[in-house]
Design a protein around this motif. Sequence first.
Motif, PDB file in Angstrom:
ATOM      1  N   ALA A 292      50.418  29.999  44.714  1.00  0.00           N
ATOM      2  CA  ALA A 292      49.297  30.687  45.362  1.00  0.00           C
ATOM      3  C   ALA A 292      49.553  32.189  45.446  1.00  0.00           C
ATOM      4  CB  ALA A 292      49.069  30.104  46.756  1.00  0.00           C
ATOM      5  N   LEU A 293      50.783  32.557  45.772  1.00  0.00           N
ATOM      6  CA  LEU A 293      51.123  33.968  45.937  1.00  0.00           C
ATOM      7  C   LEU A 293      51.059  34.712  44.608  1.00  0.00           C
ATOM      8  CD1 LEU A 293      52.231  36.218  47.839  1.00  0.00           C
ATOM      9  CD2 LEU A 293      54.530  35.478  47.178  1.00  0.00           C
ATOM     10  N   ILE A 294      51.672  34.131  43.563  1.00  0.00           N
ATOM     11  CA  ILE A 294      51.768  34.817  42.278  1.00  0.00           C
ATOM     12  C   ILE A 294      50.497  34.684  41.446  1.00  0.00           C
ATOM     13  CG2 ILE A 294      53.083  34.984  40.128  1.00  0.00           C
ATOM     14  CD1 ILE A 294      54.656  35.820  42.616  1.00  0.00           C
ATOM     15  N   VAL A 295      49.978  33.454  41.374  1.00  0.00           N
ATOM     16  CA  VAL A 295      48.846  33.179  40.498  1.00  0.00           C
ATOM     17  C   VAL A 295      47.522  33.164  41.262  1.00  0.00           C
ATOM     18  CG1 VAL A 295      47.890  31.567  38.811  1.00  0.00           C
ATOM     19  CG2 VAL A 295      50.368  31.811  39.034  1.00  0.00           C
ATOM     20  N   GLY A 296      47.525  32.519  42.422  1.00  0.00           N
ATOM     21  CA  GLY A 296      46.279  32.287  43.135  1.00  0.00           C
ATOM     22  C   GLY A 296      45.584  33.537  43.621  1.00  0.00           C
ATOM     23  N   PHE A 297      46.350  34.591  43.854  1.00  0.00           N
ATOM     24  CA  PHE A 297      45.729  35.789  44.412  1.00  0.00           C
ATOM     25  C   PHE A 297      46.040  37.051  43.615  1.00  0.00           C
ATOM     26  CE2 PHE A 297      45.815  32.742  47.829  1.00  0.00           C
ATOM     27  CZ  PHE A 297      44.518  32.840  48.307  1.00  0.00           C
ATOM     28  N   ALA A 298      47.279  37.241  43.214  1.00  0.00           N
ATOM     29  CA  ALA A 298      47.603  38.461  42.477  1.00  0.00           C
ATOM     30  C   ALA A 298      46.837  38.534  41.155  1.00  0.00           C
ATOM     31  CB  ALA A 298      49.114  38.541  42.228  1.00  0.00           C
ATOM     32  N   ALA A 299      46.842  37.427  40.389  1.00  0.00           N
ATOM     33  CA  ALA A 299      46.154  37.443  39.096  1.00  0.00           C
ATOM     34  C   ALA A 299      44.630  37.547  39.245  1.00  0.00           C
ATOM     35  CB  ALA A 299      46.543  36.203  38.280  1.00  0.00           C
ATOM     36  N   PRO A 300      43.983  36.756  40.136  1.00  0.00           N
ATOM     37  CA  PRO A 300      42.541  36.953  40.318  1.00  0.00           C
ATOM     38  C   PRO A 300      42.180  38.328  40.874  1.00  0.00           C
ATOM     39  CG  PRO A 300      43.175  34.798  41.112  1.00  0.00           C
ATOM     40  CD  PRO A 300      44.444  35.541  40.826  1.00  0.00           C
ATOM     41  N   THR A 301      43.036  38.880  41.736  1.00  0.00           N
ATOM     42  CA  THR A 301      42.792  40.242  42.228  1.00  0.00           C
ATOM     43  C   THR A 301      42.780  41.214  41.061  1.00  0.00           C
ATOM     44  OG1 THR A 301      43.822  39.775  44.366  1.00  0.00           O
ATOM     45  CG2 THR A 301      43.628  42.079  43.741  1.00  0.00           C
ATOM     46  N   ALA A 302      43.742  41.045  40.161  1.00  0.00           N
ATOM     47  CA  ALA A 302      43.788  41.893  38.972  1.00  0.00           C
ATOM     48  C   ALA A 302      42.557  41.676  38.105  1.00  0.00           C
ATOM     49  CB  ALA A 302      45.058  41.601  38.167  1.00  0.00           C
ATOM     50  N   GLY A 303      42.171  40.398  37.916  1.00  0.00           N
ATOM     51  CA  GLY A 303      40.984  40.107  37.124  1.00  0.00           C
ATOM     52  C   GLY A 303      39.730  40.713  37.734  1.00  0.00           C
ATOM     53  N   GLY A 304      39.617  40.633  39.065  1.00  0.00           N
ATOM     54  CA  GLY A 304      38.476  41.234  39.747  1.00  0.00           C
ATOM     55  C   GLY A 304      38.443  42.740  39.588  1.00  0.00           C
ATOM     56  N   ALA A 305      39.609  43.358  39.688  1.00  0.00           N
ATOM     57  CA  ALA A 305      39.682  44.814  39.532  1.00  0.00           C
ATOM     58  C   ALA A 305      39.351  45.232  38.105  1.00  0.00           C
ATOM     59  CB  ALA A 305      41.077  45.307  39.921  1.00  0.00           C
ATOM     60  N   ILE A 306      39.801  44.431  37.131  1.00  0.00           N
ATOM     61  CA  ILE A 306      39.474  44.727  35.732  1.00  0.00           C
ATOM     62  C   ILE A 306      37.970  44.591  35.512  1.00  0.00           C
ATOM     63  CG2 ILE A 306      39.731  43.892  33.361  1.00  0.00           C
ATOM     64  CD1 ILE A 306      42.636  43.106  34.135  1.00  0.00           C
ATOM     65  N   GLY A 307      37.367  43.538  36.094  1.00  0.00           N
ATOM     66  CA  GLY A 307      35.923  43.369  35.984  1.00  0.00           C
ATOM     67  C   GLY A 307      35.167  44.510  36.637  1.00  0.00           C
ATOM     68  N   PHE A 308      35.627  44.938  37.809  1.00  0.00           N
ATOM     69  CA  PHE A 308      35.027  46.089  38.499  1.00  0.00           C
ATOM     70  C   PHE A 308      35.055  47.311  37.585  1.00  0.00           C
ATOM     71  CE2 PHE A 308      35.933  49.970  40.940  1.00  0.00           C
ATOM     72  CZ  PHE A 308      34.826  50.034  41.779  1.00  0.00           C
ATOM     73  N   ALA A 309      36.226  47.545  37.004  1.00  0.00           N
ATOM     74  CA  ALA A 309      36.384  48.719  36.152  1.00  0.00           C
ATOM     75  C   ALA A 309      35.517  48.630  34.894  1.00  0.00           C
ATOM     76  CB  ALA A 309      37.852  48.887  35.765  1.00  0.00           C
ATOM     77  N   SER A 310      35.338  47.418  34.345  1.00  0.00           N
ATOM     78  CA  SER A 310      34.531  47.283  33.123  1.00  0.00           C
ATOM     79  C   SER A 310      33.062  47.566  33.404  1.00  0.00           C
ATOM     80  CB  SER A 310      34.699  45.889  32.523  1.00  0.00           C
ATOM     81  OG  SER A 310      34.089  44.907  33.331  1.00  0.00           O
ATOM     82  N   TYR A 311      32.577  47.141  34.561  1.00  0.00           N
ATOM     83  CA  TYR A 311      31.181  47.423  34.909  1.00  0.00           C
ATOM     84  C   TYR A 311      30.990  48.890  35.300  1.00  0.00           C
ATOM     85  CZ  TYR A 311      29.221  42.773  34.423  1.00  0.00           C
ATOM     86  OH  TYR A 311      28.752  41.587  33.896  1.00  0.00           O
ATOM     87  N   VAL A 312      32.000  49.491  35.939  1.00  0.00           N
ATOM     88  CA  VAL A 312      31.940  50.932  36.207  1.00  0.00           C
ATOM     89  C   VAL A 312      31.906  51.691  34.891  1.00  0.00           C
ATOM     90  CG1 VAL A 312      33.243  52.905  37.106  1.00  0.00           C
ATOM     91  CG2 VAL A 312      33.024  50.831  38.481  1.00  0.00           C
ATOM     92  N   ASN A 313      32.710  51.230  33.927  1.00  0.00           N
ATOM     93  CA  ASN A 313      32.761  51.873  32.621  1.00  0.00           C
ATOM     94  C   ASN A 313      31.420  51.794  31.885  1.00  0.00           C
ATOM     95  OD1 ASN A 313      33.531  51.312  29.421  1.00  0.00           O
ATOM     96  ND2 ASN A 313      34.631  53.016  30.341  1.00  0.00           N
ATOM     97  N   ALA A 314      30.667  50.704  32.122  1.00  0.00           N
ATOM     98  CA  ALA A 314      29.359  50.576  31.484  1.00  0.00           C
ATOM     99  C   ALA A 314      28.396  51.659  31.960  1.00  0.00           C
ATOM    100  CB  ALA A 314      28.770  49.197  31.775  1.00  0.00           C
ATOM    101  N   VAL A 315      28.614  52.134  33.201  1.00  0.00           N
ATOM    102  CA  VAL A 315      27.758  53.178  33.773  1.00  0.00           C
ATOM    103  C   VAL A 315      28.358  54.564  33.562  1.00  0.00           C
ATOM    104  CG1 VAL A 315      26.676  54.014  35.911  1.00  0.00           C
ATOM    105  CG2 VAL A 315      26.904  51.554  35.488  1.00  0.00           C
ATOM    106  N   ALA A 316      29.694  54.665  33.684  1.00  0.00           N
ATOM    107  CA  ALA A 316      30.387  55.949  33.559  1.00  0.00           C
ATOM    108  C   ALA A 316      31.531  55.802  32.561  1.00  0.00           C
ATOM    109  CB  ALA A 316      30.910  56.405  34.920  1.00  0.00           C
ATOM    110  N   PRO A 317      31.256  55.869  31.266  1.00  0.00           N
ATOM    111  CA  PRO A 317      32.268  55.616  30.233  1.00  0.00           C
ATOM    112  C   PRO A 317      33.463  56.562  30.274  1.00  0.00           C
ATOM    113  CG  PRO A 317      30.057  55.597  29.293  1.00  0.00           C
ATOM    114  CD  PRO A 317      29.931  56.123  30.687  1.00  0.00           C
TER     115      PRO A 317
END
Length: 440
Positions: free
Chosen positions: A93-118
């Motif tokens: 849970a500590l390594i995979v359950g939260f750290a990896a999804p947190t990273a995935g969420g942040a990457i997704g956030f950044a990809s959608y920000v990039n769509a607006v502000a390349p």
Amino acid sequence: MATQRPLGAVHAAALVVASMVGTGIFTTTGVLLTSLSSAAVVLAAWAISGVLALCGAAVYAELGAMMPRVGGEYVYVSRAFGPVAGFMSGWVALIVGFAAPTAGGAIGFASYVNAVAPALPQKAVAVALIVAVTALHMTDVRLGGRVQAGLAGLVVAVIVVFVVAAMATGRLSAANLAMAVPTARPAHAAGTLAFAGAFAIGLVQVSYAYSGWNGAAYIAGEVRDPVRALPRALVLGTGLVTVLYLALNVVYLCAEPPSALAGQINVGHIAAGALFGARGADVVSSLIALTNAGFVSAMVMSGPRVAVAMGEDGAFFRALGRTNARGAPARAVALQGALAIVAVLTAKYDQILVYVGFTLTLNAAAAVLAAFVLRRRDPAGDRPHSALGWPYSGALFLALAAFMIVLAVRERPAESAAALATLVAGGAAYAAWHRRRGRT
């Protein structure tokens, strides 16, 4: 750990919603369309995964009411199978359950920000988001809970408005649901077993998007009246998100032919462009970025509670179990944020998707199995809340999880091996930790 319980049922439900609605719902459908045979099959994968999440939430409601502590699966698995299994569950849970999804969420956030502000660098944006929400949740539990509730409300509002506006355009075409999808699978892979394998991998990938259904279980020790609040938060929050997910996918799949979405990550941006034009797509992408920020915040809020529980029990560094004057487990939150930043800098999104889905399905199955063990071991024990639909809800969860896990090993041996290596590393960490404690 402080004995006060500063969070209410609304905060717990908000955490479930925000923990679930993140990068996965806005990206996974494009990945699924590269391996499943039609848009209708993709929609079926989302529906079945919703049933899986609801069954899991029903069982976790019973476990959380029985053991209203922070820590989630770590607490349940420890009680049923002993400290070694509990440590390994907490480690996952500590390594995979939260750290990896947190990273995935942040990457997704950044990809959608990039769509607006390349011009903005995506990794820097992702890291900056993690730093900001980590600082927030290191400061104050109540403040973090209020911000989380606000973000969850925004998430629901964004999805509802998007779905209603999409329907109002009159541009959705149900004919898209019957269209075949260009598949990446080789011709010789055709057949029932091949389809079952592809569908199982699809469920694993979708389970990443549903993975936050157990979010409230991790903060049970900080929720007022957990016997009543936790079941409501887990089941109602999961049910609401399942309905929202299905509605969103109908919009995606009816807005564009599946061939236009297959293999694409920003499916929300593509669908919005088809429905509302380029400017509308930018607005939608900005709002989706905010929902991803809410997801990252939810992960950083709930994930550290696993480290807190392990620290309180002496199964890991005791400093992680301590809170500051405002009730926030600052050290555990900082650890969670640091692990997520490492994942952002080293992992790719598609790797995160299957690895996290497989590993968390395995971990959740262990917790649901714990409910069966505890009922058999102590059938007359104190259960303030009984799982809805028991034992069928638990049995269905385990059956679907076994289907996903067995076929995922066959279809994706590399990701499965990585997940099993994580478990082995957890066992090694437990042994090393106890050798260290034996020398002190």
